[in-house]
Motif scaffolding. Structure first.
Motif, PDB file in Angstrom:
ATOM      1  N   GLY A 139       0.808  -1.220   0.000  1.00 31.03           N
ATOM      2  CA  GLY A 139       0.000   0.000   0.000  1.00 31.03           C
ATOM      3  C   GLY A 139       0.837   1.265   0.000  1.00 31.03           C
ATOM      4  N   LYS A 140       2.010   1.220  -0.647  1.00 31.82           N
ATOM      5  CA  LYS A 140       2.890   2.384  -0.740  1.00 31.82           C
ATOM      6  C   LYS A 140       2.769   3.011  -2.132  1.00 31.82           C
ATOM      7  CE  LYS A 140       4.451   1.403   3.387  1.00 31.82           C
ATOM      8  NZ  LYS A 140       5.838   1.274   3.824  1.00 31.82           N
ATOM      9  N   LYS A 141       3.382   4.184  -2.315  1.00 31.16           N
ATOM     10  CA  LYS A 141       3.261   4.902  -3.581  1.00 31.16           C
ATOM     11  C   LYS A 141       4.612   5.008  -4.289  1.00 31.16           C
ATOM     12  CE  LYS A 141       0.431   8.723  -5.240  1.00 31.16           C
ATOM     13  NZ  LYS A 141      -0.654   7.874  -5.705  1.00 31.16           N
ATOM     14  N   LEU A 142       4.611   4.688  -5.585  1.00 32.04           N
ATOM     15  CA  LEU A 142       5.816   4.809  -6.411  1.00 32.04           C
ATOM     16  C   LEU A 142       5.556   5.878  -7.470  1.00 32.04           C
ATOM     17  CD1 LEU A 142       8.663   3.612  -7.139  1.00 32.04           C
ATOM     18  CD2 LEU A 142       7.478   2.180  -8.786  1.00 32.04           C
ATOM     19  N   ILE A 143       6.443   6.877  -7.505  1.00 30.32           N
ATOM     20  CA  ILE A 143       6.299   7.963  -8.481  1.00 30.32           C
ATOM     21  C   ILE A 143       7.487   7.937  -9.430  1.00 30.32           C
ATOM     22  CG2 ILE A 143       6.140  10.466  -8.802  1.00 30.32           C
ATOM     23  CD1 ILE A 143       4.956  10.607  -5.971  1.00 30.32           C
ATOM     24  N   ALA A 144       7.197   7.812 -10.733  1.00 32.23           N
ATOM     25  CA  ALA A 144       8.251   7.855 -11.757  1.00 32.23           C
ATOM     26  C   ALA A 144       8.272   9.257 -12.354  1.00 32.23           C
ATOM     27  CB  ALA A 144       7.976   6.812 -12.832  1.00 32.23           C
ATOM     28  N   VAL A 145       9.430   9.915 -12.263  1.00 33.64           N
ATOM     29  CA  VAL A 145       9.540  11.290 -12.768  1.00 33.64           C
ATOM     30  C   VAL A 145      10.393  11.354 -14.030  1.00 33.64           C
ATOM     31  CG1 VAL A 145       9.238  12.267 -10.457  1.00 33.64           C
ATOM     32  CG2 VAL A 145      11.554  11.905 -11.333  1.00 33.64           C
TER      33      VAL A 145
END
Length: 195
Positions: free
Chosen positions: A126-132
């Motif tokens: 339930g974590k968040k991964l952000i690709a920039v």
């Protein structure tokens, strides 16, 4: 700790050479039998030496791959358990591998596998991964935002010509990734991951 499979890779390379040499010699012997029109010509399969070398080569290649996978599992699990949000560069490794100086290091880092593991583990926990967007992450000063342009890879430290801040190339890029991730999320508590 960084990943190092040099022992198994070195062994795989040795056996690759042995395999190539042995198979080449066997092919010559098979061709020789065919040209001499021997009554019972030998086939590639009748020689076991090159097959043994092939098995040894495959064994060491598998050991290196398993060691890499194990390392990535441990690293990604640690990151996902420690951080609620992780920001990474949306790297296109195929483009990076066109640089023959970097291709080996990039392949060894297994960026694609690393990202896939992060993606499904973030989903599990339930974590968040952000690709920039990786554009200019190593060019922009993380303090004042000035873009000082492209720098050769051998330059690992540089000073911003505008605000005179001294930067470590990788740390500066990581901070810029964090800034981009924060902008995307509008939150805090991000982990920085660079290649």
């Amino acid at each position: 700790p960084s990943f190092n499979s040099s022992y198994f890779e070195k062994k795989a390379k040795i056996w690759q050479k042995k395999y190539s040499r042995r198979r080449h010699l066997v092919k010559l012997l098979v061709l020789q039998d065919r040209n001499k029109r021997v009554l019972c010509p030998r086939s590639l399969e009748s020689f076991t030496n090159w097959q043994k070398a092939q098995k040894s080569k495959a064994k060491y290649q598998a050991k290196a791959a398993n060691q890499r996978r194990d390392y990535l599992h441990k690293l990604t699990t640690h990151l996902v358990k420690q951080y609620d949000v992780i920001a990474i560069e949306d790297l296109k490794t195929k483009n990076l591998q066109k640089n023959h100086h970097l291709a080996k290091s990039i392949a060894n880092a297994s960026w694609r596998m690393f990202r896939q593991m992060l993606e499904y583990k973030c989903e599990w926990y339930g974590k968040k991964l952000i690709a920039v967007d990786p554009k200019n992450t190593s060019r922009i000063c993380s303090k004042c935002g000035y873009n000082s342009g492209a720098k050769p890879l051998e330059i690992r430290e540089w000073t911003c010509s505008k605000c005179q801040t001294k930067h470590d190339r990788d740390i500066n890029a990581a901070v810029n990734i964090l800034h981009k991730g924060s902008t995307k999320l509008n939150g805090q508590g991000l982990a920085m991951v660079t290649s």
